[in-house]
Design an enzyme around this catalytic site. Structure first.
Site: not given
Ligand code: F6R
Length: 251
Positions: A67, A136, A138, A143
């Site tokens: 992403d 959440n 994701h 989401e």
């Molecule tokens: C990042 C991504 C997100 C993160 C998730 C956890 O490329 O796709 O899904 O993996 O938000 O983020 P952290 O590791 O910062 O807790």
């Protein structure tokens, strides 16, 4: 789905790095699906150290990131392209043109999403996709409520996700409101998936995931539909799962 419990963040990072280096040694031109965020920093440090010490080569490897924020270019310190260059690509011998991140500055965002899907196909699909998980549930920026059939698409970020990511920005207002993300169907096409979770903030999402209910309300639960998923989670992320249930074995 297989669950590996690790003592702590460092151990989780080591285990994940071992799987990635194993993949690259087995297939020199592997296609790695990569993620950003705090969870991945330890893994990327391990990969850089392994490259320095043992010379694992990424010269032929291709990468596709999950992403990117809409509106942030490679030079923006909070863009995911910037994160990847800084934390991983600059520490390895991978040619930058073999690394791919969605273009958050594309004039036509929908066309950029279609281009990204074509790109993944042209690369021959993803051999190993690395995932973190949001509080959440994701994955990528998919989401709750995202259909499991979704391809790469533009998303409006949930308020909770913007708040969670605000720690990297000067203010909450500076956090972009949109992102481009691989869809859940895109992620599920990967041949192998490794999801990492560390810390108490992820305990609820991991408990819901391991519980096994498959619903778009928990995007990560789509992973139950995939034949080769490994979750590597540290003890803090597993606190809401009774000890005897911490062994979810591969089919
Ligand atoms: C990042 C991504 C997100 C993160 C998730 C956890 O490329 O796709 O899904 O993996 O938000 O983020 P952290 O590791 O910062 O807790």
């Amino acid at each position: 789905m297989k669950l590996i419990e690790t003592a702590d963040y460092a151990d989780m990072s080591r285990r994940a790095a071992e799987i990635i280096t194993g993949q690259v040694r087995e297939k020199a031109d592997a296609v790695l699906g990569l993620a950003t965020g705090s969870t991945m920093l330890g893994v990327y440090r391990q990969l850089a150290a392994d490259h320095r010490q043992h010379g694992t080569s990424y010269r032929l490897v291709r990468t596709v990131n999950l992403d990117e924020y809409v509106g942030l270019g490679p030079d923006h310190p909070n863009s995911y392209r910037h994160y990847m260059n800084e934390h991983l690509f600059s520490k390895l011998d991978i040619p930058l043109h073999q690394t791919h991140v969605p273009n958050g500055l594309a004039a036509d965002l929908d066309e950029e999403c279609r281009r990204y899907e074509r790109l993944i196909d042209e690369l021959g699909g993803i051999d190993l996709q690395l995932l973190g998980i949001g509080r959440n549930g994701h994955i990528g920026f998919n989401e709750p409520g995202t259909p499991f059939s979704s391809a790469t698409h533009v998303v409006k970020l949930a308020a909770s996700t913007r708040e969670a990511n605000a720690r990297f920005f000067p203010s909450l207002d500076a956090v972009p409101r949109q992102a481009i993300t691989m869809g859940i169907a895109t992620i599920l096409r990967s041949r192998r998936i490794v999801l990492l979770a560390s810390g108490a903030a992820k305990a609820e999402a991991i408990a819901r995931l391991v519980e096994g209910i498959v619903s778009p309300e928990l995007p990560a639960s789509a992973l139950h539909l995939h034949p080769d998923v490994t979750i590597i989670a540290d003890q803090a992320a597993l606190t809401l799962i009774p000890k005897e249930k911490r062994r979810v074995d591969a089919p």
